[in-house]
Design a protein around this motif. Structure first.
Motif, PDB file in Angstrom:
ATOM      1  N   TYR A  72       0.844  -1.181   0.000  1.00  0.00           N
ATOM      2  CA  TYR A  72       0.000   0.000   0.000  1.00  0.00           C
ATOM      3  C   TYR A  72       0.885   1.238   0.000  1.00  0.00           C
ATOM      4  O   TYR A  72       1.878   1.293   0.712  1.00  0.00           O
ATOM      5  CB  TYR A  72      -0.893   0.001   1.251  1.00  0.00           C
ATOM      6  N   ILE A  73       0.521   2.211  -0.807  1.00  0.00           N
ATOM      7  CA  ILE A  73       1.240   3.474  -0.809  1.00  0.00           C
ATOM      8  C   ILE A  73       0.339   4.492  -0.121  1.00  0.00           C
ATOM      9  O   ILE A  73      -0.689   4.891  -0.657  1.00  0.00           O
ATOM     10  CB  ILE A  73       1.611   3.921  -2.235  1.00  0.00           C
ATOM     11  N   GLU A  74       0.736   4.880   1.084  1.00  0.00           N
ATOM     12  CA  GLU A  74      -0.068   5.802   1.874  1.00  0.00           C
ATOM     13  C   GLU A  74       0.180   7.229   1.412  1.00  0.00           C
ATOM     14  O   GLU A  74       1.310   7.631   1.166  1.00  0.00           O
ATOM     15  CB  GLU A  74       0.307   5.679   3.351  1.00  0.00           C
ATOM     16  N   ARG A  75      -0.887   7.964   1.289  1.00  0.00           N
ATOM     17  CA  ARG A  75      -0.761   9.383   0.975  1.00  0.00           C
ATOM     18  C   ARG A  75      -0.693  10.160   2.275  1.00  0.00           C
ATOM     19  O   ARG A  75      -1.360   9.828   3.248  1.00  0.00           O
ATOM     20  CB  ARG A  75      -1.957   9.866   0.161  1.00  0.00           C
ATOM     21  N   MET A  76       0.105  11.206   2.260  1.00  0.00           N
ATOM     22  CA  MET A  76       0.242  12.050   3.445  1.00  0.00           C
ATOM     23  C   MET A  76      -1.085  12.770   3.698  1.00  0.00           C
ATOM     24  O   MET A  76      -1.701  13.275   2.772  1.00  0.00           O
ATOM     25  CB  MET A  76       1.354  13.068   3.210  1.00  0.00           C
ATOM     26  N   ARG A  77      -1.505  12.775   4.918  1.00  0.00           N
ATOM     27  CA  ARG A  77      -2.737  13.490   5.261  1.00  0.00           C
ATOM     28  C   ARG A  77      -2.467  14.987   5.279  1.00  0.00           C
ATOM     29  O   ARG A  77      -1.398  15.435   5.682  1.00  0.00           O
ATOM     30  CB  ARG A  77      -3.250  13.028   6.617  1.00  0.00           C
ATOM     31  N   LEU A  78      -3.440  15.742   4.836  1.00  0.00           N
ATOM     32  CA  LEU A  78      -3.306  17.184   4.759  1.00  0.00           C
ATOM     33  C   LEU A  78      -2.963  17.786   6.121  1.00  0.00           C
ATOM     34  O   LEU A  78      -2.162  18.706   6.216  1.00  0.00           O
ATOM     35  CB  LEU A  78      -4.598  17.799   4.213  1.00  0.00           C
ATOM     36  N   GLN A  79      -3.514  17.241   7.184  1.00  0.00           N
ATOM     37  CA  GLN A  79      -3.246  17.765   8.521  1.00  0.00           C
ATOM     38  C   GLN A  79      -1.767  17.628   8.883  1.00  0.00           C
ATOM     39  O   GLN A  79      -1.175  18.527   9.466  1.00  0.00           O
ATOM     40  CB  GLN A  79      -4.114  17.052   9.554  1.00  0.00           C
ATOM     41  N   ARG A  80      -1.161  16.492   8.531  1.00  0.00           N
ATOM     42  CA  ARG A  80       0.274  16.318   8.813  1.00  0.00           C
ATOM     43  C   ARG A  80       1.094  17.259   7.938  1.00  0.00           C
ATOM     44  O   ARG A  80       2.109  17.792   8.356  1.00  0.00           O
ATOM     45  CB  ARG A  80       0.708  14.876   8.566  1.00  0.00           C
ATOM     46  N   PHE A  81       0.661  17.439   6.700  1.00  0.00           N
ATOM     47  CA  PHE A  81       1.342  18.322   5.770  1.00  0.00           C
ATOM     48  C   PHE A  81       1.333  19.754   6.303  1.00  0.00           C
ATOM     49  O   PHE A  81       2.334  20.451   6.296  1.00  0.00           O
ATOM     50  CB  PHE A  81       0.655  18.245   4.405  1.00  0.00           C
ATOM     51  N   LEU A  82       0.177  20.184   6.815  1.00  0.00           N
ATOM     52  CA  LEU A  82       0.037  21.545   7.314  1.00  0.00           C
ATOM     53  C   LEU A  82       0.644  21.745   8.697  1.00  0.00           C
ATOM     54  O   LEU A  82       0.821  22.879   9.137  1.00  0.00           O
ATOM     55  CB  LEU A  82      -1.446  21.936   7.333  1.00  0.00           C
ATOM     56  N   ALA A  83       0.980  20.665   9.386  1.00  0.00           N
ATOM     57  CA  ALA A  83       1.566  20.777  10.722  1.00  0.00           C
ATOM     58  C   ALA A  83       2.854  21.585  10.685  1.00  0.00           C
ATOM     59  O   ALA A  83       3.157  22.315  11.635  1.00  0.00           O
ATOM     60  CB  ALA A  83       1.824  19.397  11.309  1.00  0.00           C
ATOM     61  N   ASN A  84       3.611  21.478   9.592  1.00  0.00           N
ATOM     62  CA  ASN A  84       4.844  22.265   9.471  1.00  0.00           C
ATOM     63  C   ASN A  84       4.551  23.753   9.460  1.00  0.00           C
ATOM     64  O   ASN A  84       5.316  24.547   9.988  1.00  0.00           O
ATOM     65  CB  ASN A  84       5.605  21.873   8.205  1.00  0.00           C
ATOM     66  N   LEU A  85       3.448  24.144   8.855  1.00  0.00           N
ATOM     67  CA  LEU A  85       3.098  25.562   8.801  1.00  0.00           C
ATOM     68  C   LEU A  85       2.684  26.092  10.170  1.00  0.00           C
ATOM     69  O   LEU A  85       2.949  27.233  10.499  1.00  0.00           O
ATOM     70  CB  LEU A  85       1.972  25.800   7.790  1.00  0.00           C
ATOM     71  N   SER A  86       2.018  25.256  10.961  1.00  0.00           N
ATOM     72  CA  SER A  86       1.536  25.705  12.262  1.00  0.00           C
ATOM     73  C   SER A  86       2.676  25.948  13.246  1.00  0.00           C
ATOM     74  O   SER A  86       2.486  26.589  14.269  1.00  0.00           O
ATOM     75  CB  SER A  86       0.544  24.708  12.842  1.00  0.00           C
ATOM     76  N   GLN A  87       3.874  25.473  12.934  1.00  0.00           N
ATOM     77  CA  GLN A  87       5.021  25.684  13.810  1.00  0.00           C
ATOM     78  C   GLN A  87       5.597  27.083  13.660  1.00  0.00           C
ATOM     79  O   GLN A  87       6.362  27.545  14.487  1.00  0.00           O
ATOM     80  CB  GLN A  87       6.094  24.640  13.530  1.00  0.00           C
TER      81      GLN A  87
END
Length: 115
Positions: free
Chosen positions: A82-97
């Motif tokens: 299975y190739i998991e796609r990154m969830r948008l929330q994890r992707f945006l976590a970098n911005l929230s820092q």
């Protein structure tokens, strides 16, 4: 017959290792280039889809004995690929820092430039 299967398995293992080496080399060449890494991930996903929807489906078992053997192999060798796609929330976590003032300023600037 069993010896032939071991030879084929060894050849496949060498090919899999060669593929992994090429992919890791490509990753290193793309290091710090998010767009290039994204393109690489898309290519890997496309290859996965082509193999799965093509020759893999054509090779699926046609009787219960073969199906049982396949399921046993899937269970013992690590599950379904299975190739998991990154969830948008994890992707945006970098911005929230980032600092909240920075984010709001950037959003305001992009809103003004967007017209």
């Amino acid at each position: 017959m069993n010896n032939n299967k071991n030879v084929e398995s060894g050849e496949l293992s060498c090919k899999e290792q060669a593929i992994a080496t090429v992919v890791y080399d490509a990753v290193q060449a793309c290091e710090s280039d998010t767009v290039a890494l994204l393109a690489l991930l898309r290519q890997l996903e496309q290859l996965h889809r082509e193999i799965r929807d093509g020759v893999f489906q054509e090779s699926l078992p046609v009787n219960r004995r073969q199906l049982y053997s396949l399921l046993k192999d899937i269970e013992s060798e690590g599950g379904w690929p299975y190739i998991e796609r990154m969830r948008l929330q994890r992707f945006l976590a970098n911005l929230s820092q980032e600092a909240p003032e920075e984010n709001s300023h950037e959003v305001l600037e992009s809103d003004r430039s967007g017209g």
